[in-house]
Design an enzyme around this catalytic site. Structure first.
Site, short mmCIF file in Angstrom:
data_model
loop_
_atom_site.label_atom_id
_atom_site.label_comp_id
_atom_site.label_asym_id
_atom_site.label_seq_id
_atom_site.Cartn_x
_atom_site.Cartn_y
_atom_site.Cartn_z
N GLY A 10 0.83 -1.21 0.00
CA GLY A 10 0.00 0.00 0.00
C GLY A 10 0.86 1.25 0.00
O GLY A 10 1.92 1.28 0.60
N ARG A 71 0.61 -4.92 -5.05
CA ARG A 71 0.82 -6.00 -4.08
C ARG A 71 1.26 -7.28 -4.79
O ARG A 71 0.90 -8.37 -4.39
CB ARG A 71 -0.45 -6.24 -3.27
CG ARG A 71 -0.85 -5.06 -2.40
CD ARG A 71 -1.95 -5.41 -1.44
NE ARG A 71 -2.46 -4.24 -0.75
CZ ARG A 71 -1.91 -3.70 0.33
NH1 ARG A 71 -0.83 -4.25 0.85
NH2 ARG A 71 -2.44 -2.63 0.90
N ASP A 102 5.89 -5.73 5.51
CA ASP A 102 6.37 -7.09 5.76
C ASP A 102 6.37 -7.97 4.50
O ASP A 102 7.29 -8.77 4.31
CB ASP A 102 5.59 -7.76 6.90
CG ASP A 102 4.08 -7.65 6.72
OD1 ASP A 102 3.63 -6.82 5.92
OD2 ASP A 102 3.35 -8.41 7.39
N THR A 124 5.00 1.37 6.22
CA THR A 124 3.61 0.95 6.29
C THR A 124 2.89 1.80 7.32
O THR A 124 3.43 2.06 8.40
CB THR A 124 3.40 -0.53 6.67
OG1 THR A 124 2.03 -0.73 7.01
CG2 THR A 124 4.24 -0.98 7.84
N ASP A 126 0.61 0.83 9.00
CA ASP A 126 0.28 -0.05 10.12
C ASP A 126 1.36 -0.06 11.21
O ASP A 126 1.09 -0.46 12.34
CB ASP A 126 0.08 -1.49 9.63
CG ASP A 126 -1.11 -1.63 8.70
OD1 ASP A 126 -2.01 -0.78 8.77
OD2 ASP A 126 -1.14 -2.58 7.90
N ASP A 128 3.80 -2.03 11.60
CA ASP A 128 3.96 -3.36 12.20
C ASP A 128 5.14 -4.15 11.65
O ASP A 128 5.20 -5.37 11.81
CB ASP A 128 2.66 -4.17 12.05
CG ASP A 128 2.26 -4.38 10.59
OD1 ASP A 128 2.93 -3.82 9.69
OD2 ASP A 128 1.29 -5.11 10.36
N GLY A 169 -5.71 -1.36 10.01
CA GLY A 169 -4.92 -2.17 10.94
C GLY A 169 -5.49 -3.57 10.93
O GLY A 169 -6.46 -3.85 11.61
N ARG A 170 -4.88 -4.39 10.11
CA ARG A 170 -5.35 -5.75 9.92
C ARG A 170 -4.97 -6.63 11.10
O ARG A 170 -5.81 -7.26 11.71
CB ARG A 170 -4.69 -6.29 8.65
CG ARG A 170 -5.49 -7.27 7.92
CD ARG A 170 -5.00 -7.50 6.52
NE ARG A 170 -3.60 -7.16 6.30
CZ ARG A 170 -3.10 -6.78 5.13
NH1 ARG A 170 -3.89 -6.69 4.09
NH2 ARG A 170 -1.83 -6.49 5.00
N GLU A 221 -9.81 -2.19 11.84
CA GLU A 221 -10.58 -2.99 10.87
C GLU A 221 -10.47 -4.49 11.14
O GLU A 221 -11.38 -5.26 10.82
CB GLU A 221 -10.11 -2.69 9.45
CG GLU A 221 -8.63 -3.03 9.24
CD GLU A 221 -8.10 -2.74 7.86
OE1 GLU A 221 -8.88 -2.52 6.94
OE2 GLU A 221 -6.86 -2.73 7.73
N ARG A 266 -23.26 6.51 15.28
CA ARG A 266 -22.85 6.70 13.90
C ARG A 266 -21.47 6.07 13.72
O ARG A 266 -20.73 5.88 14.68
CB ARG A 266 -22.74 8.19 13.55
CG ARG A 266 -24.06 8.94 13.60
CD ARG A 266 -24.92 8.64 12.37
NE ARG A 266 -26.09 9.50 12.31
CZ ARG A 266 -27.26 9.20 12.85
NH1 ARG A 266 -27.42 8.06 13.54
NH2 ARG A 266 -28.30 10.02 12.74
N LEU A 273 -8.28 7.54 3.44
CA LEU A 273 -7.91 8.92 3.83
C LEU A 273 -6.63 8.89 4.66
O LEU A 273 -5.84 9.83 4.66
CB LEU A 273 -9.02 9.54 4.68
CG LEU A 273 -10.27 10.05 3.98
CD1 LEU A 273 -11.26 10.56 5.01
CD2 LEU A 273 -9.89 11.17 3.01
N GLN A 274 -6.47 7.77 5.40
CA GLN A 274 -5.30 7.63 6.28
C GLN A 274 -3.99 7.49 5.51
O GLN A 274 -2.92 7.57 6.08
CB GLN A 274 -5.46 6.40 7.18
CG GLN A 274 -6.62 6.51 8.15
CD GLN A 274 -7.06 5.14 8.66
OE1 GLN A 274 -6.62 4.69 9.69
NE2 GLN A 274 -7.92 4.46 7.91
N ARG A 275 -4.10 7.21 4.22
CA ARG A 275 -2.87 7.03 3.43
C ARG A 275 -2.66 8.16 2.43
O ARG A 275 -1.82 8.05 1.53
CB ARG A 275 -2.93 5.68 2.70
CG ARG A 275 -2.88 4.55 3.67
CD ARG A 275 -2.56 3.19 3.12
NE ARG A 275 -2.67 2.97 1.71
CZ ARG A 275 -3.15 1.84 1.17
NH1 ARG A 275 -3.60 0.88 1.96
NH2 ARG A 275 -3.16 1.67 -0.11
O1 F6P Z 1 -1.03 -2.72 4.28
C1 F6P Z 1 -1.51 -1.51 4.77
C2 F6P Z 1 -3.00 -1.41 4.67
O2 F6P Z 1 -3.25 -0.03 4.75
C3 F6P Z 1 -3.81 -2.20 5.71
O3 F6P Z 1 -3.93 -1.59 6.97
C4 F6P Z 1 -5.13 -2.37 5.02
O4 F6P Z 1 -5.80 -3.51 5.51
C5 F6P Z 1 -4.74 -2.55 3.60
O5 F6P Z 1 -3.53 -1.87 3.44
C6 F6P Z 1 -5.73 -2.03 2.59
O6 F6P Z 1 -5.30 -2.43 1.34
P1 F6P Z 1 -5.77 -1.85 -0.07
O7 F6P Z 1 -5.29 -0.45 -0.18
O8 F6P Z 1 -5.12 -2.75 -1.04
O9 F6P Z 1 -7.27 -1.92 -0.06
#
Ligand code: F6P
Length: 341
Positions: A10, A71, A102, A124, A126, A128, A169-170, A221, A266, A273-275
């Site tokens: 990502g 990916r 990772d 990342t 995340d 992690d 955050g998987r 998530e 709600r 948006l976080q990215r």
């Molecule tokens: O790997 C980072 C991440 O932002 C995860 O937190 C999230 O689950 C995933 O990517 C979302 O992936 P994509 O942008 O492929 O939908």
């Protein structure tokens, strides 16, 4: 020397600052730099082109990645690894800088074991990746979460509502925990900590009794909440991870809270948006320090290493220690966050 650079997984803000740093340091040593497009896809398909001073100019503040990202896992389809080897030879690449999480770094480690001269840089949102205190993109993402929490706070207060904020955050809850702590969340549910819908609802009710007629709940998530109907996710990516976009833990949680407590609830899913947007100062500086260090590692012949942040130092750490691992959230931080519930 010819150095190839790629960004896998990502995208995050800060990648361009890292690419620029790799190129600038390499140019300083008199090396050539090549853009490998869309992560490992570019290496498989030979989508590789020279990077110039011009192509890396004016990108320090720009989100995303000028190289493109994907990916793609070269170990997934038969023949792809051989295609990568052929292209490395054809383009005359003497070294590769793989910037990613990772999955990307795991592939880098496999390539290293096959004798490909490669180094890694952790990125990342995340946060992690094992063996580094910070990854590029995390500080920006968590700042966006903090800002979002500040914004939903006022609505939650004015309308006496429960607002659930679902963050990415998987497997790791760094974004939820640190974002929730900084944004004054009233309950945080990272994937690492077991929780139940009863516990969440009791907390919301307790706050109401204390006169706090609103609650902000931050949920990762990938969180598991006992008592919440689970939704199976079928879609799997090339690295075997479930795509969680259809899991909808946030909206389901909000609905369940409203059903059980009768309080209007709600949900806001922050999603991509976080990215997005410009990298924070921290991410820019981290990216530049790691980019410079990665090229220095190449110069020293230190292949199979990742430029990691340890304390305030950027150190080379063996990819072997990083591959296949996930760094879970520091539970001490979670305990600190709970003090403010
Ligand atoms: O790997 C980072 C991440 O932002 C995860 O937190 C999230 O689950 C995933 O990517 C979302 O992936 P994509 O942008 O492929 O939908």
């Amino acid at each position: 020397m010819r150095i190839g650079v790629l960004t896998g997984g990502g995208d995050v803000p800060g990648l361009n600052a890292a690419i620029r740093a790799v190129a600038r340091r390499a140019f300083e040593y008199g090396h050539e730099v090549f853009a490998i497009k869309d992560g490992y896809r570019g290496l498989i398909e030979g989508d590789v082109e020279p990077l110039t001073g011009e192509s890396i100019s004016g990108i320090i503040h720009v989100g995303g990645t000028i190289l493109g990202a994907s990916r793609t896992n070269p170990f997934k389809k038969e023949g792809d690894v051989e295609r990568c080897m052929k292209n490395i030879e054809e383009f005359g690449l003497d070294a590769i800088v793989a910037i990613g999480g990772d999955d990307t770094l795991g592939v880098a480690y496999k390539f290293h074991k096959m004798g490909i001269p490669i180094v890694g840089i952790p990125k990342t949102m995340d946060n992690d990746v094992a063996e580094t205190d910070y990854c590029i993109g995390f500080d920006t993402a968590v700042s966006i979460v903090t800002d979002a929490l500040d914004k939903v706070h006022t609505t939650a207060c004015s309308h006496h509502r429960v607002i659930v904020v679902e963050v990415m955050g998987r497997d790791a809850g760094w974004v939820a925990t640190i974002g929730g702590l900084a944004g004054g969340a009233d309950f945080i549910i990272p994937p690492e900590v077991p929780s139940s819908i009863d516990e969440v609802c009791e907390h919301v009710e307790r706050r109401w009794e204390e006169g706090k007629r609103f609650s902000i709940i931050v949920v990762s998530e990938g969180a598991q909440i006992e008592g919440i109907p689970s939704r199976e996710v079928e879609e799997i990516d090339e690295f075997g991870h479930k795509r969680l976009k259809k899991r909808e833990i946030g909206p389901i949680l909000a609905e369940e809270i409203e059903k059980r407590t009768g309080r209007t609830s709600r949900c806001v899913v922050l999603g991509h948006l976080q990215r997005g947007g410009s990298p924070t100062t921290f991410d820019r500086v981290l990216a530049m320090r790691m980019g410079v260090r990665a090229v220095d590692m190449i110069e020293e012949g230190k292949f199979g290493y990742m430029a990691a942040l340890r304390g305030n130092e950027i150190l080379p750490i063996e990819l072997e220690k990083v591959a296949g691992k996930t760094r879970q959230v520091d539970l001490e931080l979670y305990r600190v966050a709970k003090v403010f519930y």
